[in-house]
Design a protein around this motif. Sequence first.
Motif, mmCIF file in Angstrom:
data_model
loop_
_atom_site.group_PDB
_atom_site.id
_atom_site.type_symbol
_atom_site.label_atom_id
_atom_site.label_comp_id
_atom_site.label_asym_id
_atom_site.label_seq_id
_atom_site.Cartn_x
_atom_site.Cartn_y
_atom_site.Cartn_z
ATOM 1 N N LYS A 407 -20.471 9.060 20.727
ATOM 2 C CA LYS A 407 -20.282 9.093 19.275
ATOM 3 C C LYS A 407 -19.180 10.050 18.847
ATOM 4 O O LYS A 407 -18.690 9.992 17.721
ATOM 5 C CB LYS A 407 -21.608 9.484 18.593
ATOM 6 N N LYS A 408 -18.763 10.949 19.745
ATOM 7 C CA LYS A 408 -17.717 11.906 19.401
ATOM 8 C C LYS A 408 -16.342 11.251 19.481
ATOM 9 O O LYS A 408 -16.147 10.237 20.163
ATOM 10 C CB LYS A 408 -17.764 13.109 20.340
ATOM 11 N N ASP A 409 -15.370 11.858 18.799
ATOM 12 C CA ASP A 409 -13.992 11.363 18.824
ATOM 13 C C ASP A 409 -13.173 12.009 19.933
ATOM 14 O O ASP A 409 -12.151 11.464 20.356
ATOM 15 C CB ASP A 409 -13.297 11.621 17.478
ATOM 16 N N GLU A 410 -13.599 13.186 20.388
ATOM 17 C CA GLU A 410 -12.871 13.880 21.448
ATOM 18 C C GLU A 410 -13.826 14.790 22.208
ATOM 19 O O GLU A 410 -14.942 15.064 21.767
ATOM 20 C CB GLU A 410 -11.696 14.687 20.879
ATOM 21 N N ILE A 411 -13.334 15.263 23.372
ATOM 22 C CA ILE A 411 -14.169 16.118 24.204
ATOM 23 C C ILE A 411 -13.284 17.076 24.996
ATOM 24 O O ILE A 411 -12.161 16.727 25.385
ATOM 25 C CB ILE A 411 -15.047 15.277 25.158
ATOM 26 N N LEU A 412 -13.787 18.293 25.232
ATOM 27 C CA LEU A 412 -13.048 19.309 25.990
ATOM 28 C C LEU A 412 -13.178 19.009 27.487
ATOM 29 O O LEU A 412 -14.281 18.850 28.009
ATOM 30 C CB LEU A 412 -13.593 20.700 25.674
ATOM 31 N N TYR A 430 -8.375 21.102 27.782
ATOM 32 C CA TYR A 430 -7.786 20.422 26.632
ATOM 33 C C TYR A 430 -8.808 19.440 26.066
ATOM 34 O O TYR A 430 -9.648 18.896 26.798
ATOM 35 C CB TYR A 430 -6.531 19.645 27.028
ATOM 36 N N ASN A 431 -8.683 19.185 24.774
ATOM 37 C CA ASN A 431 -9.465 18.124 24.145
ATOM 38 C C ASN A 431 -8.764 16.792 24.368
ATOM 39 O O ASN A 431 -7.546 16.682 24.172
ATOM 40 C CB ASN A 431 -9.624 18.383 22.645
ATOM 41 N N LEU A 432 -9.530 15.792 24.785
ATOM 42 C CA LEU A 432 -8.987 14.458 24.981
ATOM 43 C C LEU A 432 -9.748 13.469 24.108
ATOM 44 O O LEU A 432 -10.946 13.651 23.826
ATOM 45 C CB LEU A 432 -9.093 14.032 26.449
ATOM 46 N N PRO A 433 -9.078 12.396 23.680
ATOM 47 C CA PRO A 433 -9.721 11.418 22.785
ATOM 48 C C PRO A 433 -10.762 10.557 23.500
ATOM 49 O O PRO A 433 -10.652 10.288 24.703
ATOM 50 C CB PRO A 433 -8.546 10.567 22.299
ATOM 51 N N ILE A 434 -11.761 10.119 22.730
ATOM 52 C CA ILE A 434 -12.786 9.183 23.223
ATOM 53 C C ILE A 434 -12.650 7.891 22.431
ATOM 54 O O ILE A 434 -12.654 7.899 21.197
ATOM 55 C CB ILE A 434 -14.197 9.761 23.049
ATOM 56 N N VAL A 435 -12.509 6.780 23.172
ATOM 57 C CA VAL A 435 -12.400 5.463 22.545
ATOM 58 C C VAL A 435 -13.442 4.553 23.183
ATOM 59 O O VAL A 435 -13.423 4.342 24.407
ATOM 60 C CB VAL A 435 -10.986 4.864 22.710
ATOM 61 N N ASP A 436 -14.357 4.035 22.376
ATOM 62 C CA ASP A 436 -15.427 3.160 22.866
ATOM 63 C C ASP A 436 -16.203 3.800 24.016
ATOM 64 O O ASP A 436 -16.564 3.156 25.010
ATOM 65 C CB ASP A 436 -14.854 1.816 23.323
ATOM 66 N N GLY A 437 -16.423 5.104 23.895
ATOM 67 C CA GLY A 437 -17.220 5.816 24.884
ATOM 68 C C GLY A 437 -16.482 6.211 26.144
ATOM 69 O O GLY A 437 -17.070 6.786 27.062
ATOM 70 N N ILE A 438 -15.176 5.922 26.187
ATOM 71 C CA ILE A 438 -14.378 6.219 27.375
ATOM 72 C C ILE A 438 -13.335 7.288 27.047
ATOM 73 O O ILE A 438 -12.635 7.186 26.035
ATOM 74 C CB ILE A 438 -13.680 4.949 27.897
ATOM 75 N N VAL A 439 -13.238 8.320 27.915
ATOM 76 C CA VAL A 439 -12.257 9.389 27.723
ATOM 77 C C VAL A 439 -10.879 8.868 28.128
ATOM 78 O O VAL A 439 -10.711 8.272 29.201
ATOM 79 C CB VAL A 439 -12.620 10.628 28.549
ATOM 80 N N LYS A 440 -9.891 9.102 27.272
ATOM 81 C CA LYS A 440 -8.561 8.534 27.461
ATOM 82 C C LYS A 440 -7.515 9.605 27.780
ATOM 83 O O LYS A 440 -7.705 10.788 27.505
ATOM 84 C CB LYS A 440 -8.130 7.783 26.193
#
Length: 597
Positions: A407-412, A430-440
């Motif tokens: 549910k988050k938009d990004e993760i460390l 670093y914070n990276l984006p999350i799209v459809d539950g997958i870290v990008k």
Amino acid sequence: MNRRYKLSEVTKELVMVAQGRNKAQLVIKNGNLINVNTGEILENIDVAITHGRIALVGDASHTIGKNTKIIDATGLYISPGFMDGHIHVESSMLSVKEYAKAVIPHGTTTIYMDPHEIGNVLGVKGVKLMIEDGKDIPLRVYTAMPSCVPATPGFEDNGALINAKDIKESMEWDSVAGLGEMMNFPGVLSGDDGIHEELIATLEANKTITGHYSMPETGMGLNAYIASGVRCCHESVRKEDALAKMRLGMYVQLREGSAWHDVKETVRSITENNIDTRFATLVSDDTHPDTLITKGHMDHIVRRAIEEGVNPITAIQMATINVADCFNMNRDLGSISPGKWADILLIEDLTRVKVDKVLINGKLVAENNKLCVDIKKSSYPDFAKNTMNIGKILEESDFNILAPNAKKDEILVNIMEIIEAKVGTYARKYNLPIVDGIVKNDLSKDIIKAAVIERHNATGTIGKGFVTGFGLKEGAVASTVAHDSHNLLIVGTNDKDMALAGNTLAEVGGGMVAVKNGEVIALNPLPIAGLISEENAETVSQSVAKLDRAWKELGCELVSPFMTMALISLAVLPELRLTNRGLFDTVNFKPIDIFAK
């Protein structure tokens, strides 16, 4: 190849020639001798040679007979042959014979290879293949038996095991000069029984333990490591490290390879301190074929030391007598002295280290940068060429990294940052984006994905993480040269190209590849253990050059990026590494989660 006589076999003949009672087979006349014993240059010196050894140094006129061959060295410098005290031949991607063809014209007459790359794939069988490949050629090939196979047990999966029993048996082999780099220094310091059994077996055979102490600590830990019997170390990257090791009686091996350019910094331990340099040596560690062709080998490294302010005679000592001393082989090697093997260079320009002629075992083997003896092509058995076993066809989904909270938009995230022309990495977050539950990936921050896939026993394990510093804007690259377990290492900007890169190497038996937009744009097949080509240096160099251009096409401008990439999985170097089992904190030697806290 000329027979290599033991000194005990020819003592009488050498004595007779030195006195002129018998005549020399070869005499080098009127050269300027680089006397590494005393650190001086002596003018108008002759060298008389018989049975591959030096009988006399001085005025050799009385040793010349009607059948004596003469080499006029007027205006040239007479030097001992150069010796590389630490080299992984596999990292040249060449067979031992092809490697010999490439380095002999540059003045290299002896190497001490540590074949732990092929050892991690094929075990003792692989090491024996390389030892056999190094026989019946002019180059003197000695082996430091791999000590850490696998390099980091529990952190990764490799293809074989070499244990203390294997080490003990190998110490009886004539070609084995010692123990390969002891990377498991935590095991040494903690008193690990298996590790110390390897040390004991080497010491009891009176052979050299080569080291790998990569930590900046130079106090209690370094003292303990040296006290265990480790004699040398090539992992100094600061002048302080190098100086501390020499002060403790350890031979410091100043490294200048294709990717790790440490001499500029480490040689300051000498140029900025008034010290005796007997414990300083020069090594290459890893060298690509294009470097061998365009820059040279030990001649290039000696030249680099001179360029950084080292006296030319001192630099040559660091590639000759000091190396022989390190391996307890100075009775036969390392200087132009009576009784020694006649491994001799005639150098045209001392500061530029321009090698004119190379003699090994008293025979002219190279002249004007060209080999003048025949070396047959290597032949490796089929079992050494069938080492790609990933167990499946890779798909894009294999590279997905799922976020713990979709549910988050990004993760460390814990991220490796590579350092150009250095062996270390930095541990970053670093914070990276999350799209459809997958870290990008985040290309705007130069953060891309890395994966290490076990390729020896089809275990299906895949370690996944992120890396920064390569500058890739598109595509993917992959390699089975991935220290030290040499699993399938893939770095890329998108999962589709990463899958294609991995599948391509699985099909060709290993190697290196670059992929862009679903197409292979450069490929260097390495069918022997996924590490070594069957081609010559020129052909492999052309493949490497094409790969280098491909890297640049993808956005990377690093020097020798494949060699830097190959260390991403080397879990004995600080600070953060990725193996097929996941991310590891290599400062504290423990696994860590990809997601930071």
